[in-house]
Design a protein around this motif. Structure first.
Motif, PDB file in Angstrom:
ATOM      1  N   THR A  32     -57.766  54.881 -26.380  1.00  0.00           N
ATOM      2  CA  THR A  32     -57.131  56.064 -25.916  1.00  0.00           C
ATOM      3  C   THR A  32     -55.845  56.073 -25.250  1.00  0.00           C
ATOM      4  O   THR A  32     -55.121  56.674 -25.101  1.00  0.00           O
ATOM      5  N   GLU A  33     -56.172  55.293 -23.945  1.00  0.00           N
ATOM      6  CA  GLU A  33     -54.844  55.445 -22.897  1.00  0.00           C
ATOM      7  C   GLU A  33     -53.090  55.136 -23.449  1.00  0.00           C
ATOM      8  O   GLU A  33     -52.053  54.260 -23.112  1.00  0.00           O
ATOM      9  N   GLY A  34     -53.758  54.100 -24.372  1.00  0.00           N
ATOM     10  CA  GLY A  34     -52.765  52.889 -25.061  1.00  0.00           C
ATOM     11  C   GLY A  34     -52.290  51.776 -24.289  1.00  0.00           C
ATOM     12  O   GLY A  34     -51.102  51.913 -23.870  1.00  0.00           O
ATOM     13  N   LYS A  35     -53.740  51.743 -23.483  1.00  0.00           N
ATOM     14  CA  LYS A  35     -52.634  49.871 -22.722  1.00  0.00           C
ATOM     15  C   LYS A  35     -53.607  48.889 -23.561  1.00  0.00           C
ATOM     16  O   LYS A  35     -54.360  48.871 -24.229  1.00  0.00           O
ATOM     17  N   PRO A  36     -53.245  47.938 -23.312  1.00  0.00           N
ATOM     18  CA  PRO A  36     -52.999  46.303 -23.537  1.00  0.00           C
ATOM     19  C   PRO A  36     -54.179  45.620 -22.897  1.00  0.00           C
ATOM     20  O   PRO A  36     -54.816  46.661 -22.048  1.00  0.00           O
ATOM     21  N   ILE A  37     -55.503  45.486 -23.952  1.00  0.00           N
ATOM     22  CA  ILE A  37     -56.505  44.923 -23.725  1.00  0.00           C
ATOM     23  C   ILE A  37     -56.790  43.595 -24.471  1.00  0.00           C
ATOM     24  O   ILE A  37     -56.661  43.190 -24.969  1.00  0.00           O
ATOM     25  N   HIS A  38     -57.010  42.969 -23.410  1.00  0.00           N
ATOM     26  CA  HIS A  38     -57.236  41.265 -23.562  1.00  0.00           C
ATOM     27  C   HIS A  38     -58.716  40.589 -23.480  1.00  0.00           C
ATOM     28  O   HIS A  38     -59.605  41.092 -22.924  1.00  0.00           O
ATOM     29  N   TYR A  39     -58.751  39.861 -24.645  1.00  0.00           N
ATOM     30  CA  TYR A  39     -60.419  39.023 -24.150  1.00  0.00           C
ATOM     31  C   TYR A  39     -60.535  37.622 -24.012  1.00  0.00           C
ATOM     32  O   TYR A  39     -59.720  36.623 -24.989  1.00  0.00           O
ATOM     33  N   THR A  40     -61.196  37.155 -23.057  1.00  0.00           N
ATOM     34  CA  THR A  40     -60.879  36.029 -23.348  1.00  0.00           C
ATOM     35  C   THR A  40     -62.761  35.000 -22.248  1.00  0.00           C
ATOM     36  O   THR A  40     -63.093  35.889 -21.792  1.00  0.00           O
ATOM     37  N   LYS A  41     -62.698  33.691 -22.543  1.00  0.00           N
ATOM     38  CA  LYS A  41     -63.068  33.050 -22.113  1.00  0.00           C
ATOM     39  C   LYS A  41     -63.194  32.785 -20.466  1.00  0.00           C
ATOM     40  O   LYS A  41     -64.604  31.220 -19.961  1.00  0.00           O
ATOM     41  N   SER A  42     -62.227  32.346 -20.198  1.00  0.00           N
ATOM     42  CA  SER A  42     -61.854  31.812 -19.207  1.00  0.00           C
ATOM     43  C   SER A  42     -61.473  32.209 -17.688  1.00  0.00           C
ATOM     44  O   SER A  42     -62.391  33.406 -17.628  1.00  0.00           O
ATOM     45  N   ILE A  43     -62.638  31.788 -16.728  1.00  0.00           N
ATOM     46  CA  ILE A  43     -62.998  32.286 -15.402  1.00  0.00           C
ATOM     47  C   ILE A  43     -61.231  32.278 -14.286  1.00  0.00           C
ATOM     48  O   ILE A  43     -61.921  32.670 -13.359  1.00  0.00           O
ATOM     49  N   ASN A  44     -60.917  31.579 -14.650  1.00  0.00           N
ATOM     50  CA  ASN A  44     -59.818  31.473 -13.632  1.00  0.00           C
ATOM     51  C   ASN A  44     -58.936  31.970 -13.832  1.00  0.00           C
ATOM     52  O   ASN A  44     -58.097  31.784 -14.718  1.00  0.00           O
ATOM     53  N   ILE A  45     -58.521  32.493 -12.411  1.00  0.00           N
ATOM     54  CA  ILE A  45     -57.675  33.753 -12.904  1.00  0.00           C
ATOM     55  C   ILE A  45     -55.663  32.942 -13.313  1.00  0.00           C
ATOM     56  O   ILE A  45     -55.469  33.911 -13.767  1.00  0.00           O
ATOM     57  N   HIS A  46     -55.923  32.710 -12.388  1.00  0.00           N
ATOM     58  CA  HIS A  46     -54.729  31.791 -13.005  1.00  0.00           C
ATOM     59  C   HIS A  46     -54.473  31.717 -14.403  1.00  0.00           C
ATOM     60  O   HIS A  46     -53.019  32.025 -14.850  1.00  0.00           O
ATOM     61  N   ARG A  47     -55.049  30.600 -14.704  1.00  0.00           N
ATOM     62  CA  ARG A  47     -55.257  30.489 -16.265  1.00  0.00           C
ATOM     63  C   ARG A  47     -55.173  32.589 -17.277  1.00  0.00           C
ATOM     64  O   ARG A  47     -54.760  32.468 -18.321  1.00  0.00           O
ATOM     65  N   ILE A  48     -56.684  32.268 -16.746  1.00  0.00           N
ATOM     66  CA  ILE A  48     -56.179  34.832 -17.394  1.00  0.00           C
ATOM     67  C   ILE A  48     -55.268  35.234 -17.376  1.00  0.00           C
ATOM     68  O   ILE A  48     -54.501  35.499 -18.183  1.00  0.00           O
ATOM     69  N   LEU A  49     -54.109  34.634 -16.372  1.00  0.00           N
ATOM     70  CA  LEU A  49     -52.818  35.369 -16.357  1.00  0.00           C
ATOM     71  C   LEU A  49     -51.865  34.570 -17.398  1.00  0.00           C
ATOM     72  O   LEU A  49     -50.873  34.976 -17.916  1.00  0.00           O
ATOM     73  N   ASP A  50     -51.756  33.713 -17.358  1.00  0.00           N
ATOM     74  CA  ASP A  50     -50.796  32.821 -18.017  1.00  0.00           C
ATOM     75  C   ASP A  50     -51.214  33.227 -19.879  1.00  0.00           C
ATOM     76  O   ASP A  50     -49.943  32.935 -20.159  1.00  0.00           O
ATOM     77  N   GLU A  51     -52.525  33.479 -19.549  1.00  0.00           N
ATOM     78  CA  GLU A  51     -52.703  32.949 -21.468  1.00  0.00           C
ATOM     79  C   GLU A  51     -52.316  34.971 -21.557  1.00  0.00           C
ATOM     80  O   GLU A  51     -52.261  35.071 -23.082  1.00  0.00           O
ATOM     81  N   ILE A  52     -52.195  35.758 -20.907  1.00  0.00           N
ATOM     82  CA  ILE A  52     -52.117  37.729 -21.051  1.00  0.00           C
ATOM     83  C   ILE A  52     -50.092  37.261 -21.010  1.00  0.00           C
ATOM     84  O   ILE A  52     -50.289  38.029 -21.453  1.00  0.00           O
ATOM     85  N   LYS A  53     -49.517  36.185 -20.507  1.00  0.00           N
ATOM     86  CA  LYS A  53     -48.031  36.521 -20.518  1.00  0.00           C
ATOM     87  C   LYS A  53     -47.446  36.263 -22.173  1.00  0.00           C
ATOM     88  O   LYS A  53     -48.371  35.431 -23.076  1.00  0.00           O
ATOM     89  N   PRO A  58     -62.734  33.763 -30.714  1.00  0.00           N
ATOM     90  CA  PRO A  58     -62.036  33.872 -29.930  1.00  0.00           C
ATOM     91  C   PRO A  58     -61.052  35.115 -30.035  1.00  0.00           C
ATOM     92  O   PRO A  58     -60.078  34.875 -30.885  1.00  0.00           O
ATOM     93  N   ILE A  59     -61.184  35.683 -28.904  1.00  0.00           N
ATOM     94  CA  ILE A  59     -60.315  37.159 -28.590  1.00  0.00           C
ATOM     95  C   ILE A  59     -58.588  37.154 -28.286  1.00  0.00           C
ATOM     96  O   ILE A  59     -58.726  35.736 -27.687  1.00  0.00           O
ATOM     97  N   GLU A  60     -57.837  37.697 -29.243  1.00  0.00           N
ATOM     98  CA  GLU A  60     -56.133  37.465 -28.420  1.00  0.00           C
ATOM     99  C   GLU A  60     -56.603  39.039 -28.026  1.00  0.00           C
ATOM    100  O   GLU A  60     -56.415  39.279 -27.960  1.00  0.00           O
ATOM    101  N   THR A  61     -55.163  38.465 -27.520  1.00  0.00           N
ATOM    102  CA  THR A  61     -54.443  40.242 -26.901  1.00  0.00           C
ATOM    103  C   THR A  61     -53.872  41.084 -28.176  1.00  0.00           C
ATOM    104  O   THR A  61     -54.154  40.597 -29.493  1.00  0.00           O
ATOM    105  N   GLU A  62     -54.362  42.152 -28.176  1.00  0.00           N
ATOM    106  CA  GLU A  62     -54.350  43.389 -29.520  1.00  0.00           C
ATOM    107  C   GLU A  62     -53.327  43.393 -29.420  1.00  0.00           C
ATOM    108  O   GLU A  62     -52.380  44.978 -30.796  1.00  0.00           O
ATOM    109  N   SER A  63     -52.334  43.420 -28.470  1.00  0.00           N
ATOM    110  CA  SER A  63     -51.421  44.253 -28.470  1.00  0.00           C
ATOM    111  C   SER A  63     -50.151  42.953 -29.037  1.00  0.00           C
ATOM    112  O   SER A  63     -50.018  41.875 -28.944  1.00  0.00           O
TER     113      SER A  63
END
Length: 448
Positions: free
Chosen positions: A427-448, A346-351
């Protein structure tokens, strides 16, 4: 080799030059090596007997390259005439003892000739009587007049042809012919052959100036000491090309060997000068190598040590990791919408994230995978961009460039899209997140 002059008392200024073409720039060069001064030619001839010209490298006046000369050039500077040009035979160098013996024989030539003088003249006269008409045709006008004067025969002839005709008509008996021949050839024998000496003869030029018959007899019968017989052998092949009788085969063979020797000498001279050219080429390459080594040394000594930014180091490691992962992927990418098996699951944020929730206000979040455009319109907290992730089209590129952070829905994205997004984030130094969720509200809650 020295050029004969009719007037031995003529005042001349002879200079000797080392000459040749530069192996680097191919320019012709001459360098003065000896000056005989202004004096009668006869004195110059005598001085030549005692002068040995040292062969040394000359320097090109155009490119300053030092190289071995090809020839010695004798010039008469008062009239600006080149008297002779003698090739330098580097393959024919004599040892010191042979050179000393040749010099002694040359210095003793007058005494040696005196011992064999009568025999030489008797043979010379007999040889001329056998070829009387041809021998007379070889004589110059002043020689014809000297012979007639010795016999007290007056003449009104004005041309060489008329003089020869009178000699053939008026000189009849054997005694008259013998006396005529000795008187006519006195200057040739004593002032040319003997005074110059065998070391200074040049058989081919002599044959043109004094005639083939006379030159042939001189080469074959002139009294020489044993050490000088090598000179005679070298000249025989140049003047005796055809003969009849028992000696015909011998002379023919000598001529063949002389030609072979001349060709071999020329080949060796050419090889020597090719070596000169190779030496110059090697020197040029060594110079370039030296300059390159010096430049490399200077570059190393002047090189500044730069501390690399830790963030750059992190990016390099991540890119290397990405490359290794890509190498392991074999076959074509499957574009089906199925879960991608990756190490980050399971992927967590890399930043690194600070403790607690953070605000996404003002940010643009790019979500890749599936179709989430309807849900995205309901979000007011931040700007949402979505892409199905099946194709990497211009819209996919636009999402990558415009997003502040990226989210990968691992169940609904292709391998190619995921690697492309990951490479862009690194390359650009941007945060990248990996998730199995499909609900956007949940996705945003996970990456906060």
């Amino acid at each position: 080799m020295y050029v004969r002059r009719k007037t031995m008392n003529e005042t001349v200024h002879v200079k000797v030059y080392l000459a040749g073409r530069c192996p680097r720039c191919n320019r012709y060069n001459e360098q003065l090596t000896y000056d005989y001064g202004i004096k009668p030619y006869q004195e110059v001839e005598k001085e030549m007997d005692n002068v040995n010209h040292k062969i040394k490298d000359i320097s090109c006046k155009h490119c300053s390259t030092d190289f071995a000369p090809e020839s010695l050039v004798y010039k008469e500077t008062l009239t600006d005439v080149t008297l002779a040009q003698v090739a330098i035979n580097y393959d024919n160098t004599l040892d010191p003892e042979t050179s000393r013996l040749l010099k002694e024989a040359h210095d003793n030539r007058f005494e040696h000739f005196a011992k064999h003088e009568d025999a030489f003249w008797d043979g010379f006269v007999a040889y001329a009587l056998q070829n009387w008409r041809d021998s007379i045709n070889e004589l110059q006008p002043h020689e014809l007049l000297a012979g007639l004067h010795a016999l007290d025969i007056p003449t009104n002839a004005r041309t060489a042809t008329q003089l020869r005709r009178e000699v053939l008509n008026k000189v009849k008996t054997t005694e008259q012919k013998a006396k005529f021949w000795r008187s006519a050839n006195h200057d040739y024998v004593y002032n040319q052959l003997l005074d110059i000496g065998a070391m200074g003869w040049h058989a081919e030029s002599d044959a043109k100036q004094f005639g083939q018959l006379r030159t042939r007899y001189a080469v074959l019968n002139y009294p020489m000491e044993e050490v000088q017989e090598r000179l005679r052998t070298d000249m025989i092949g140049k003047v005796v090309r055809k003969d009849r009788g028992d000696n015909a085969f011998l002379f023919k063979r000598i001529a063949q060997l002389s030609d072979d020797f001349s060709r071999l000498s020329k080949k060796l001279r050419d090889r020597y000068h090719q070596m000169q050219e190779l030496r110059v080429e090697i020197d040029d390459k060594n110079k370039i190598i030296h300059e390159l080594r010096q430049a490399l040394k200077n570059e190393r000594s002047n090189k500044n040590i730069v501390s690399r930014d830790p963030d750059d180091i992190r990016k390099i490691h991540e890119l290397k990791s990405l490359v290794n992962e890509l190498i392991e992927v074999k076959g074509e990418e499957v574009k089906e919408k199925k879960e991608a098996v990756i190490e980050e699951t399971p992927i967590e944020t890399e930043s690194a994230q600070p403790a607690g929730k953070r605000s996404l206000e003002g940010k643009t979040i790019g979500i890749i995978g599936g179709n989430r455009s309807e849900q995205a319109e309901q979000i007011t907290e931040c700007n949402i961009l979505t892409h199905g992730g099946a194709d990497q089209d211009h819209e996919f590129d636009a999402l990558l460039n415009e997003s502040d952070e990226l989210v990968i829905l691992t169940k609904f994205v292709s391998h190619a899209a995921m690697w492309r997004a990951k490479a862009h984030a690194i390359t650009e130094g941007k945060p990248i997140h990996y998730t199995k969720s499909i609900n956007i509200h949940r996705i945003l809650d996970e990456i906060k």
